[in-house]
Design a protein around this motif. Structure first.
Motif, PDB file in Angstrom:
ATOM      1  N   ALA A 264       0.808  -1.212   0.000  1.00 55.24           N
ATOM      2  CA  ALA A 264       0.000   0.000   0.000  1.00 55.24           C
ATOM      3  C   ALA A 264       0.844   1.267   0.000  1.00 55.24           C
ATOM      4  O   ALA A 264       0.298   2.364   0.112  1.00 55.24           O
ATOM      5  N   VAL A 265       2.163   1.140  -0.111  1.00 52.98           N
ATOM      6  CA  VAL A 265       3.023   2.326  -0.151  1.00 52.98           C
ATOM      7  C   VAL A 265       2.737   3.127  -1.413  1.00 52.98           C
ATOM      8  O   VAL A 265       2.528   2.585  -2.491  1.00 52.98           O
ATOM      9  N   ARG A 266       2.733   4.440  -1.271  1.00 53.11           N
ATOM     10  CA  ARG A 266       2.504   5.335  -2.419  1.00 53.11           C
ATOM     11  C   ARG A 266       3.637   5.150  -3.433  1.00 53.11           C
ATOM     12  O   ARG A 266       4.822   5.216  -3.078  1.00 53.11           O
ATOM     13  N   SER A 267       3.280   4.959  -4.675  1.00 54.06           N
ATOM     14  CA  SER A 267       4.305   4.610  -5.666  1.00 54.06           C
ATOM     15  C   SER A 267       5.346   5.713  -5.839  1.00 54.06           C
ATOM     16  O   SER A 267       6.522   5.440  -6.076  1.00 54.06           O
ATOM     17  N   ALA A 268       4.942   6.958  -5.704  1.00 57.94           N
ATOM     18  CA  ALA A 268       5.887   8.063  -5.915  1.00 57.94           C
ATOM     19  C   ALA A 268       7.041   8.028  -4.924  1.00 57.94           C
ATOM     20  O   ALA A 268       8.135   8.537  -5.198  1.00 57.94           O
ATOM     21  N   CYS A 269       6.784   7.431  -3.757  1.00 55.67           N
ATOM     22  CA  CYS A 269       7.812   7.436  -2.718  1.00 55.67           C
ATOM     23  C   CYS A 269       9.017   6.590  -3.089  1.00 55.67           C
ATOM     24  O   CYS A 269      10.118   6.775  -2.528  1.00 55.67           O
ATOM     25  N   SER A 270       8.843   5.652  -4.013  1.00 57.18           N
ATOM     26  CA  SER A 270       9.992   4.824  -4.426  1.00 57.18           C
ATOM     27  C   SER A 270      11.080   5.661  -5.073  1.00 57.18           C
ATOM     28  O   SER A 270      12.219   5.203  -5.202  1.00 57.18           O
ATOM     29  N   TYR A 271      10.702   6.859  -5.533  1.00 53.78           N
ATOM     30  CA  TYR A 271      11.657   7.664  -6.294  1.00 53.78           C
ATOM     31  C   TYR A 271      12.210   8.830  -5.474  1.00 53.78           C
ATOM     32  O   TYR A 271      12.794   9.758  -6.026  1.00 53.78           O
ATOM     33  N   CYS A 272      12.024   8.761  -4.164  1.00 57.98           N
ATOM     34  CA  CYS A 272      12.444   9.866  -3.304  1.00 57.98           C
ATOM     35  C   CYS A 272      13.840   9.643  -2.770  1.00 57.98           C
ATOM     36  O   CYS A 272      14.183   8.540  -2.336  1.00 57.98           O
ATOM     37  N   PHE A 273      14.661  10.696  -2.792  1.00 53.81           N
ATOM     38  CA  PHE A 273      16.055  10.614  -2.376  1.00 53.81           C
ATOM     39  C   PHE A 273      16.273  11.189  -0.969  1.00 53.81           C
ATOM     40  O   PHE A 273      17.388  11.146  -0.462  1.00 53.81           O
ATOM     41  N   ASP A 274      15.233  11.748  -0.374  1.00 54.84           N
ATOM     42  CA  ASP A 274      15.440  12.579   0.808  1.00 54.84           C
ATOM     43  C   ASP A 274      14.738  11.985   2.028  1.00 54.84           C
ATOM     44  O   ASP A 274      13.530  12.078   2.155  1.00 54.84           O
ATOM     45  N   MET A 275      15.505  11.357   2.924  1.00 55.33           N
ATOM     46  CA  MET A 275      14.899  10.750   4.101  1.00 55.33           C
ATOM     47  C   MET A 275      14.724  11.750   5.233  1.00 55.33           C
ATOM     48  O   MET A 275      13.877  11.577   6.098  1.00 55.33           O
ATOM     49  N   THR A 276      15.608  12.761   5.275  1.00 50.83           N
ATOM     50  CA  THR A 276      15.642  13.590   6.479  1.00 50.83           C
ATOM     51  C   THR A 276      15.176  15.018   6.253  1.00 50.83           C
ATOM     52  O   THR A 276      15.418  15.892   7.084  1.00 50.83           O
ATOM     53  N   ALA A 277      14.543  15.298   5.144  1.00 51.64           N
ATOM     54  CA  ALA A 277      14.026  16.645   4.850  1.00 51.64           C
ATOM     55  C   ALA A 277      15.161  17.667   4.855  1.00 51.64           C
ATOM     56  O   ALA A 277      15.249  18.528   5.743  1.00 51.64           O
ATOM     57  N   GLU A 278      16.036  17.562   3.857  1.00 50.12           N
ATOM     58  CA  GLU A 278      17.250  18.369   3.802  1.00 50.12           C
ATOM     59  C   GLU A 278      16.976  19.851   3.628  1.00 50.12           C
ATOM     60  O   GLU A 278      17.789  20.693   4.009  1.00 50.12           O
ATOM     61  N   LEU A 279      15.854  20.219   3.038  1.00 54.12           N
ATOM     62  CA  LEU A 279      15.597  21.631   2.724  1.00 54.12           C
ATOM     63  C   LEU A 279      14.625  22.244   3.727  1.00 54.12           C
ATOM     64  O   LEU A 279      13.615  22.825   3.362  1.00 54.12           O
ATOM     65  N   ALA A 280      14.955  22.104   5.010  1.00 55.84           N
ATOM     66  CA  ALA A 280      14.112  22.680   6.059  1.00 55.84           C
ATOM     67  C   ALA A 280      15.006  23.470   7.007  1.00 55.84           C
ATOM     68  O   ALA A 280      16.229  23.398   6.915  1.00 55.84           O
ATOM     69  N   ALA A 340      21.735   7.784   3.192  1.00 57.60           N
ATOM     70  CA  ALA A 340      22.417   7.379   1.966  1.00 57.60           C
ATOM     71  C   ALA A 340      21.740   6.160   1.350  1.00 57.60           C
ATOM     72  O   ALA A 340      21.656   6.024   0.123  1.00 57.60           O
ATOM     73  N   GLY A 341      21.255   5.290   2.208  1.00 59.37           N
ATOM     74  CA  GLY A 341      20.536   4.110   1.718  1.00 59.37           C
ATOM     75  C   GLY A 341      19.321   4.494   0.907  1.00 59.37           C
ATOM     76  O   GLY A 341      19.008   3.910  -0.134  1.00 59.37           O
ATOM     77  N   LYS A 342      18.620   5.511   1.365  1.00 52.93           N
ATOM     78  CA  LYS A 342      17.432   5.939   0.614  1.00 52.93           C
ATOM     79  C   LYS A 342      17.843   6.517  -0.744  1.00 52.93           C
ATOM     80  O   LYS A 342      17.165   6.304  -1.750  1.00 52.93           O
ATOM     81  N   LYS A 343      18.966   7.220  -0.782  1.00 53.65           N
ATOM     82  CA  LYS A 343      19.433   7.761  -2.068  1.00 53.65           C
ATOM     83  C   LYS A 343      19.786   6.629  -3.033  1.00 53.65           C
ATOM     84  O   LYS A 343      19.507   6.702  -4.229  1.00 53.65           O
ATOM     85  N   ARG A 344      20.390   5.575  -2.481  1.00 53.65           N
ATOM     86  CA  ARG A 344      20.734   4.440  -3.335  1.00 53.65           C
ATOM     87  C   ARG A 344      19.474   3.818  -3.900  1.00 53.65           C
ATOM     88  O   ARG A 344      19.380   3.489  -5.084  1.00 53.65           O
ATOM     89  N   THR A 345      18.476   3.635  -3.037  1.00 46.01           N
ATOM     90  CA  THR A 345      17.206   3.040  -3.486  1.00 46.01           C
ATOM     91  C   THR A 345      16.554   3.904  -4.559  1.00 46.01           C
ATOM     92  O   THR A 345      16.032   3.394  -5.557  1.00 46.01           O
ATOM     93  N   ALA A 346      16.620   5.220  -4.357  1.00 42.73           N
ATOM     94  CA  ALA A 346      16.030   6.128  -5.348  1.00 42.73           C
ATOM     95  C   ALA A 346      16.721   5.949  -6.692  1.00 42.73           C
ATOM     96  O   ALA A 346      16.073   5.856  -7.737  1.00 42.73           O
ATOM     97  N   ARG A 347      18.037   5.876  -6.659  1.00 42.61           N
ATOM     98  CA  ARG A 347      18.785   5.710  -7.910  1.00 42.61           C
ATOM     99  C   ARG A 347      18.375   4.416  -8.604  1.00 42.61           C
ATOM    100  O   ARG A 347      18.123   4.386  -9.802  1.00 42.61           O
TER     101      ARG A 347
END
Lengths: 378, 625
Positions: A264-280, A340-347
């Motif tokens: 049930a995970v939103r499909s768009a989330c598979s393409y996200c590189f940002d786990m920690t909200a870098e732009l806040a 970094a793991g999330k960035k790898r998954t995004a790639r």
């Protein structure tokens, strides 16, 4: 001939499954709309270069460049953006913690910021009576408290902010997921007058750590065999080792196996590189402590990123509304590794989507530049 | 007196002393009972707008089973609805007179289909009369009733748009005296069972008697030279085209016109006499090659008594097989057959017209009136289906809201067939969920349509657990056909009060959950539809708001809409002319000089729906002074 903005967003973001539901486009224009966790193109528009295209966080962009343009270089980490300081935090007041998802840090900071008139109002994700949320404008501690707790599906917070900024003047804060923070950062960096009028009213952004969100409809379908959704008071995802989703009900906690709900995970989330909200200005997530989840669940990790974020956190600490503790050894490294793991998954997922490792669709091929590759055999 | 064809028919109905006139509105037939309803104060006739055409025919037939005279009027689709009764009444017989007036719409100018109802006469073996002018439209109604009583058979009187809606001179006849008292004779059953074949045999005997009567009908005649080079055989409005065509080309010495008004059964002696003089025969008729087939069949049967004839018509595509005829078409055929040069329209004239049209004539789509609640409804449906995100679709129905299938309704209606078919098709679509249909199903249905035909389908859906959202567009009117009363309005054709039959009561009685909303309130309506899409089981959403034209007659609007040009951002990003280019109510206009929208005060009804769409609040609703 360049496609019009509306057509571009419809085809390349919404129909391609990249849309995160941040609501930027819908908040800017009646040609888009939102409902629950869906943001949809509604009516054909023929503008060739709309503000929607400038705000959307899933059109081709360079997040590292955006970070570099807004943060001091000495703080920027390749794994997780600007890090001035990492704290383990929680709200001092027990009644705040009781209502909170974990440590109550966001509630405490938001209330403090209102008290100190750092902002006139917050845009927070409030409950909607089911598994989703709605953007709410909160001007009092009570209104902030009513929004405590995590929403596990996307809430179009950027639409909520833009709608507020169009109606009122003032200084506003938003608590936002990483994709929403990215949209807000694009709005802040823009010189489009329509976006500037909103950007000038954006005083604070508190980002939330995020692994992924659920698709609302799919989540309802996945949960209803296990739970009476009407009796659920809150949902949580403990650390991945638990492999479960936790529901707080009137009868106490109920665990649902995660593999029953991960479809049930939103499909768009598979393409996200940002786990920690870098732009806040600062980012808040759940803590990882040596004592284990039973203790850690009552705390947060807080990453201070900007000057404004530092002033807010330090001020709240000094005022005694927020408890600040040194993180345990290795906590920052663990966080960086997860990010970094999330960035790898995004790639990986973007490469699979495009069929070409040189085409990461909306990200530059070197979006994760500077991250040391994982050690062999690690 | 200058009368419209339908008015002439109505006058004929009055002169014939009809006791019951019943109809369901449908263009081009509506004016008949419209006229009778207006005149009813001075008539002892019962005039009613029935709930549908089958009931209308049954109601009219009651008169004809008690020694009286009844008439039912309808358009081509109406006869489809009524035909089950008709195709039993033909066998069951009558005691009195029953005339069925059916008005077809060649080209389907205002219909969902193009259809020739004359085939029902052949199928039902019923006398068929086709008037060719306005005097005949009146006089042949009286003759039809006389024929019906003599044969104890329903008689069909057929008209088309060009006769029903054109006007011509009619000499009126005398009004009738009082008629008999109705009585039902129980020794005469109108029942076809247990052996309908016996009744069918009796029908065939009646039709033979009818044929003999038609042989001497003065309504069939020939005009033209003996041994014409071309004989035009025509009926109904075809006579106009033939006479005009012959006159325009000056071919009166070479071309004859054989007018047949009694087109079923065909008058055989009459045809034999005139076709014996012919060489080339062109059969001219709107609709299907009905007369053409009948004449060819007759000629085949009498081939030993006729010369070898060459036929032209629809079968060989000498005449267009679809669409209305015109004098130009007849002239083209005659020109070809007789080698008479004619250019009905010079090529460069045609090109010139296209050019002028392209440059100076604005595109005028079919549009809803300013203030029409259907525009708001379809806007809400469009947004709700998009926000729901599961590619839901709409099974639609007939009425003004039928325009929802086009740009007027943002192309939101996906199916449209017959009256009530929206509910019927949705009842089937709603069963496909178990087979994997993951798109929500919506049906839309107007208030008049609801009473006409939706009820059986709704009962069916309830019984079989079909999953769809049924939306009733209740604008308190049968608007498309001219505001005839329906059972929800509490009034009759003759202006008498009537107990209203409420749609929500009927739905609840069938076990439906019923919600209601005002379509002028866009956010509430969009949310009501979204909620309806998420619900399961039988559910109805009634969107209630009076038709803008009806409301305008009731009094001035309480609100008006103004546009603040300072706030309007026009074609800029953030609006891109939402109101004038997407919503497109005719009350809104674009002012290219100021680059803003503006209100066209002559057209705007002050409904305020546009103000809910405007992103800047430039459109404002105020109390009207």
């Amino acid at each position: 001939m360049a496609a019009d903005s509306f057509d571009k967003l419809r085809a390349e973001v919404v129909e391609s499954g990249l849309c995160t539901g941040c609501g930027a486009c819908a908040g800017l224009c009646p040609h888009f709309g939102w409902y629950q966790d869906r943001v949809v193109p509604l009516h054909q528009c023929v503008s060739s270069s709309g503000a929607c295209l400038e705000a959307c966080p899933r059109v081709p962009l360079d997040p590292a460049a955006l970070v570099a343009s807004s943060a001091q270089p000495e703080f920027i980490t390749p794994e997780m953006g600007p890090v001035r300081r990492l704290w383990v935090t929680r709200a001092n007041a027990p009644e705040v913690r009781d209502r909170a998802q974990h440590g109550g840090t966001v509630s405490a900071l938001a209330t403090y910021a209102l008290d100190q008139r750092l902002v006139d109002a917050w845009v927070l994700a409030g409950p909607d009576g089911s598994v989703g949320g709605l953007p709410r404008v909160c001007r009092t501690p009570a209104e902030v408290a009513a929004c405590a707790g995590t929403r596990l599906t996307s809430v179009p917070m950027v639409a909520g902010f833009l709608e507020l900024a169009a109606r009122e003047s003032g200084r506003f804060g938003v608590v936002a997921t990483p994709c929403q923070c990215l949209a807000l950062a694009r709005i802040k960096a823009s010189d489009n007058p329509r976006l500037r009028q909103a950007a000038d009213k954006l005083a604070l952004v508190i980002g939330l750590f995020c692994g992924w969100a659920f698709d609302r409809r799919d989540l309802q379908q996945a949960l209803s065999p296990h739970l009476d959704l009407a009796a659920v008071r809150g949902l949580d995802i403990p650390p991945s080792s638990h492999q479960s989703l936790e529901a707080a009900t009137d009868q106490g906690y109920l665990s649902v196996p995660l593999d029953g709900v991960t479809p049930a995970v939103r499909s768009a989330c598979s393409y996200c590189f940002d786990m920690t909200a870098e732009l806040a200005d600062l980012s808040v997530g759940s803590a990882r402590l040596p004592q284990g989840w039973d203790e850690a669940r009552h705390w947060n990790q807080t990453v201070v990123r900007s000057q404004a974020g530092q002033e807010l956190v330090d001020g709240a600490g000094e005022a005694g509304v927020l408890i600040l503790e040194e993180p345990p050894d290795g906590a920052l490294d663990k966080l960086k590794a997860a990010a970094a793991g999330k960035k790898r998954t995004a790639r990986q997922n973007l490469t699979e989507l495009s069929g070409n490792s040189e085409d990461l669709i909306y990200l530059p091929t070197d979006f994760d530049r500077g991250i040391p590759s994982p050690g062999h055999g690690a | 007196m200058l009368l419209m064809g339908n008015e002439a028919i109505a006058r004929g109905i009055v002169e014939a002393g009809a006791n019951i006139a019943a109809a369901y509105p449908g263009n081009p037939s509506s004016d008949i009972v419209d006229a009778l309803a207006k005149a009813s104060r001075d008539l002892s006739m019962h005039v009613e707008w029935s709930v549908n055409e089958k009931v209308a025919l049954e109601v009219a037939a009651a008169a004809a089973m008690t020694g009286l005279r009844g008439v039912a009027a309808m358009k081509q689709n109406g006869l489809n609805v009524a035909c089950d009764f008709l195709l039993n009444a033909n066998l069951a017989g009558l005691r009195g007179g029953l005339v069925l007036v059916v008005c077809d719409d060649p080209s389907g100018i205002s219909s969902t289909n193009e259809q020739d109802t004359r085939l029902f006469a052949r199928m039902g073996e019923l006398p068929l009369l086709e008037p060719s002018n306005f005097q005949e439209a009146k006089d042949m109604v009286v003759e039809a009733f006389d024929l019906s009583e003599r044969l104890a058979l329903p008689v069909i009187l057929h008209s088309v748009t060009r006769l029903s809606h054109a006007r011509g001179n009619v000499e009126l006849g005398p009004l009738p005296g009082p008629g008999p008292k109705p009585a039902f004779d129980r020794s005469h059953h109108f029942v076809n069972v247990p052996a309908p074949a016996n009744a069918h045999r009796r029908l065939k005997e009646k039709i033979e008697r009818c044929r003999k009567e038609f042989e001497d009908s003065p309504r069939n005649w020939y005009q033209g030279p003996g041994r014409p080079e071309v004989m035009l055989v025509t009926t109904g409005a075809g006579l106009f085209y033939c006479q005009e065509g012959v006159e325009a080309l000056g071919l009166e010495d070479r071309v004859g016109v054989l007018k047949v008004a009694t087109t079923f059964p065909l008058p055989e002696r009459f045809l034999l006499k005139h076709l014996a003089e012919a060489k080339q025969v062109v059969v001219v008729e709107d609709g299907s090659p009905f007369l053409e087939s009948g004449v060819k069949e007759f000629c085949a049967e009498r081939s030993d008594q006729l010369p070898a004839l060459k036929f032209f018509g629809k079968a060989d595509a000498s005449l267009p097989q679809v669409g209305e005829l015109s004098p130009d078409i007849i002239m083209s055929v005659l020109s070809r057959l007789l080698d008479v040069p004619i250019e009905t329209r010079p090529d460069d004239y045609d090109r010139g017209i296209q050019e002028v049209a392209r440059q100076q004539v604005p595109d005028r789509d079919l549009a809803f009136c300013a203030g029409c609640p259907h525009r708001a409804t379809y806007w809400a449906i469009k947004e709700a289906l998009a926000l729901d995100g599961r590619n839901g679709f709409v099974c639609g129905d007939i009425g003004c809201y039928g325009m929802g299938s086009g740009p007027a309704g943002f192309s939101q209606m996906d199916t449209m067939h017959a009256m009530g078919s929206g509910a019927g098709v949705a009842s089937g679509m709603g069963q496909l969920v178990s087979m994997g249909l993951d798109q929500p199903v919506v049906a839309v249905c107007g208030d008049s349509t609801f009473y006409h035909a939706a009820l059986p389908a709704l009962i069916n859906a309830r019984q079989h657990g079909s999953n769809f959202l049924f939306i009733v567009l209740d604008n308190n009117a049968t608007a498309m056909t001219g505001f005839q009363p329906h059972p929800g309005l509490g009034t009759t054709a003759t202006g008498q009060p009537a107990p209203p039959v409420a749609i929500e009561d009927l739905c609840r009685a069938m076990g439906y959950r019923v919600d209601a909303c005002d379509p002028y309130d866009l956010p509430a309506t969009t949310h009501a539809i979204l909620r309806g899409l998420e619900q399961e089981g039988p559910r109805v959403l009634i969107l209630k708001r009076t038709c803008a034209l009806v409301a305008a007659k009731q009094g001035p609007s309480a609100t008006r809409v103004t546009l603040d040009a300072e706030r309007c951002i026009g074609s800029d990003c953030g609006c891109s002319r939402m109101c004038t280019s997407v919503f497109r109510c005719p009350g809104l206009a674009w002012d290219p000089e100021s680059g803003t929208a503006r209100i066209d005060e002559a057209i705007c009804t002050g409904c305020g729906v546009c103000a809910q769409i405007c992103p800047t609040g430039a459109l404002k609703v105020e109390a009207a002074s």
